[in-house]
Design a protein around this motif. Structure first.
Motif, mmCIF file in Angstrom:
data_model
loop_
_atom_site.group_PDB
_atom_site.id
_atom_site.type_symbol
_atom_site.label_atom_id
_atom_site.label_comp_id
_atom_site.label_asym_id
_atom_site.label_seq_id
_atom_site.Cartn_x
_atom_site.Cartn_y
_atom_site.Cartn_z
ATOM 1 N N ARG A 272 0.635 -1.399 0.109
ATOM 2 C CA ARG A 272 -0.219 0.492 0.097
ATOM 3 C C ARG A 272 0.921 1.461 0.192
ATOM 4 O O ARG A 272 0.393 2.181 -0.533
ATOM 5 C CB ARG A 272 -0.796 0.351 1.039
ATOM 6 C CG ARG A 272 -2.496 -0.982 1.137
ATOM 7 C CD ARG A 272 -3.038 -0.623 2.267
ATOM 8 N NE ARG A 272 -2.281 -0.140 3.656
ATOM 9 C CZ ARG A 272 -2.595 -1.896 4.611
ATOM 10 N NH1 ARG A 272 -2.801 -3.313 3.327
ATOM 11 N NH2 ARG A 272 -1.945 -1.673 5.709
ATOM 12 N N GLU B 284 2.427 1.696 -3.471
ATOM 13 C CA GLU B 284 1.821 1.681 -4.387
ATOM 14 C C GLU B 284 0.509 3.452 -4.618
ATOM 15 O O GLU B 284 0.925 4.236 -4.921
ATOM 16 C CB GLU B 284 0.137 0.979 -4.133
ATOM 17 C CG GLU B 284 -1.001 1.029 -5.019
ATOM 18 C CD GLU B 284 -0.384 1.723 -6.511
ATOM 19 O OE1 GLU B 284 -1.515 2.456 -7.459
ATOM 20 O OE2 GLU B 284 0.147 0.553 -6.856
ATOM 21 N N GLU B 285 0.705 4.054 -2.801
ATOM 22 C CA GLU B 285 0.724 4.929 -2.450
ATOM 23 C C GLU B 285 1.556 6.365 -3.182
ATOM 24 O O GLU B 285 1.738 7.751 -3.460
ATOM 25 C CB GLU B 285 0.200 5.403 -0.989
ATOM 26 C CG GLU B 285 -0.169 7.139 -0.675
ATOM 27 C CD GLU B 285 -0.460 6.833 0.583
ATOM 28 O OE1 GLU B 285 0.675 6.855 1.292
ATOM 29 O OE2 GLU B 285 -1.664 6.019 1.019
ATOM 30 N N ASN B 286 2.872 5.624 -2.420
ATOM 31 C CA ASN B 286 4.179 6.732 -3.034
ATOM 32 C C ASN B 286 4.366 7.024 -5.160
ATOM 33 O O ASN B 286 4.464 7.826 -5.054
ATOM 34 C CB ASN B 286 5.370 6.019 -2.783
ATOM 35 C CG ASN B 286 6.120 7.373 -2.532
ATOM 36 O OD1 ASN B 286 6.860 8.252 -3.549
ATOM 37 N ND2 ASN B 286 6.819 7.066 -1.621
ATOM 38 N N ARG C 185 1.375 6.779 -7.356
ATOM 39 C CA ARG C 185 0.678 7.068 -7.217
ATOM 40 C C ARG C 185 0.487 9.193 -7.194
ATOM 41 O O ARG C 185 -0.443 9.770 -7.539
ATOM 42 C CB ARG C 185 -0.830 6.749 -7.005
ATOM 43 C CG ARG C 185 -1.923 7.379 -7.540
ATOM 44 C CD ARG C 185 -3.122 6.264 -7.529
ATOM 45 N NE ARG C 185 -4.683 6.681 -7.955
ATOM 46 C CZ ARG C 185 -4.699 6.780 -9.155
ATOM 47 N NH1 ARG C 185 -4.188 6.096 -9.716
ATOM 48 N NH2 ARG C 185 -5.932 6.936 -9.191
ATOM 49 N N TRP C 186 0.708 9.056 -5.860
ATOM 50 C CA TRP C 186 0.877 10.803 -4.915
ATOM 51 C C TRP C 186 1.488 11.106 -5.241
ATOM 52 O O TRP C 186 1.752 12.286 -3.784
ATOM 53 C CB TRP C 186 -0.754 10.162 -4.301
ATOM 54 C CG TRP C 186 -2.044 10.182 -4.142
ATOM 55 C CD1 TRP C 186 -3.027 8.791 -3.981
ATOM 56 C CD2 TRP C 186 -2.516 10.980 -4.934
ATOM 57 N NE1 TRP C 186 -3.584 8.420 -4.628
ATOM 58 C CE2 TRP C 186 -4.131 10.290 -5.445
ATOM 59 C CE3 TRP C 186 -2.838 11.963 -5.285
ATOM 60 C CZ2 TRP C 186 -5.422 10.043 -5.593
ATOM 61 C CZ3 TRP C 186 -4.373 12.736 -6.190
ATOM 62 C CH2 TRP C 186 -5.323 11.440 -6.896
ATOM 63 N N ALA D 10 0.478 12.127 1.140
ATOM 64 C CA ALA D 10 0.247 11.051 2.474
ATOM 65 C C ALA D 10 0.788 11.756 3.852
ATOM 66 O O ALA D 10 1.534 10.849 4.705
ATOM 67 C CB ALA D 10 -0.092 10.246 1.858
#
Length: 378
Positions: free
Chosen positions: A32, A35-37, A39-40, A44
């Motif tokens: 997660r 994937e977060e890194n 994509r965004w 965060a």
């Protein structure tokens, strides 16, 4: 519980004293995060820092520290020990007492102090019937620090930290505990042990990643360690990048000079969440059942047990020798047959964990029997 450890059914994983497997939730947390890194980016980042704070809180509870402010996050056990060793204000002629059979990290760092006139003295554990008494006897008026592993990496011998800590505190000797082979296997209370320092990497019994370790310094001693590493992250005014005057953080963060390992943080925090859910008392009870079963299997075959049979003198490491059989080639054969173990101290080291199926232990011993039989030694 087995859903958390989707190990290949052909693998007998008995090597938690080296590098433990990640629980499923840990692998998912890393996925997660990645994937977060991707994509965004770092959108965060504040949430990532919240995960880091939860990790400090979990580590504080795990070792019985008063506050997460007492927890520093190092790259590994060796770095944490180096922060301690080269932070103490030594005087020529002072000594460090330890154990001769220690893992190199807990020997080399103290030997490196020779240029300061400090001598490391190691107890021969193999020649000692009462290591705690002998370690205490080795401490004299020149002893500044006693540095030991809670559990010895090769033999699996567990030390009585309460006994050693009480002596050190009563005689003004600093007490440093390398807890890497005990933390996550045994309940821990750094205050009951009266430890001044405790270090432990997260990739063994804590079931986390390599590259992230606990560094605990007793709060009263925090200011006495000379800092040898400096950077933006270790200052009290962290985040105020335009400020030109600075001071070290009042918390243990003063020992963290640069950017945090947030990938490792997400992994270890997830692993510790599992350990907290189960509880250390239950983990220790289940681990004792498995090590007792393993010892019975070893002794039933007439092998030489290197680890103390007394449950009060061991943790999760069970090491043994087979008379007349060299350990190194036997270890290689076991590894080829997917029995994940280690060769340490001239013997074979098995180290199951609380979740290890008893059937896996039995299968590993059957493979050992088959291996010996195929070598004409059955």
């Amino acid at each position: 519980m087995h859903d958390e450890f989707p190990l290949d059914p052909e693998l007998c994983h008995l090597n938690h004293a080296a590098v433990g497997p990640w629980p499923r939730r840990t692998a998912e947390a890393v996925s997660r995060f990645a994937e977060e890194n991707a994509r965004w980016g770092s959108l965060a980042y504040p949430q990532w820092l919240a995960v880091e704070q939860r990790l400090r809180e979990r580590l504080a509870r795990l070792i019985g520290a008063v506050s997460p402010d007492e927890i520093a996050l190092a790259k590994n056990t060796s770095e944490a020990l180096s922060v301690i060793a080269h932070g103490i204000d030594w005087r020529p002629g002072q000594t460090v007492v330890g154990i001769a059979q220690e893992f190199p990290s807990n020997r080399i760092v103290w030997e490196s102090l020779a240029s300061l006139g400090v001598t490391w003295r190691g107890l021969d554990l193999d020649a000692s019937a009462d290591p705690e008494a002998d370690l205490i006897a080795m401490c004299d008026g020149n002893t500044r620090l006693l540095a030991v592993s809670w559990v010895q990496y090769a033999s699996g011998r567990r030390l009585d930290l309460e006994r050693l800590g009480a002596h050190c505190r009563a005689h003004g000797i600093l007490f440093c505990v390398d807890a890497i082979q005990g933390l996550g296997a045994l309940p821990c209370d750094v205050r009951r042990f009266q430890a001044d320092f405790m270090v432990a990497d997260g990739h063994k019994w804590l079931l986390g990643p390599e590259g992230l370790a606990l560094l605990y310094v007793r709060p009263e001693l925090r200011d006495t360690l000379t800092l040898r590493q400096f950077g933006w992250h270790m200052v009290e005014q962290v985040g105020d990048f335009d400020r030109t005057d600075w001071s070290p953080a009042r918390s243990a963060r003063r020992f963290e000079c640069g950017s945090p390992n947030l990938l490792g943080t997400h992994a270890l925090e997830a692993s510790l969440s599992l350990i907290e859910e189960i509880g250390m008392d239950r983990i220790w009870s289940r681990l004792q059942e498995r090590t007792a079963h393993l010892i019975a299997s070893i002794e039933g075959r007439g092998f030489e047990l290197m680890t103390p049979a007394d449950p009060g003198l061991r943790a999760g490491i069970i090491s043994f020798r087979i008379p007349g059989i060299p350990a190194e080639p036997l270890y290689r054969e076991l590894m080829q047959r997917k029995v994940l173990c280690a060769c340490r101290g001239g013997g074979i080291r098995f180290s199951p964990h609380f979740y290890t199926p008893v059937a896996m232990i039995d299968r590993a011993m059957e493979i050992l029997d088959e291996t010996l039989a195929s070598r004409g030694s059955g």
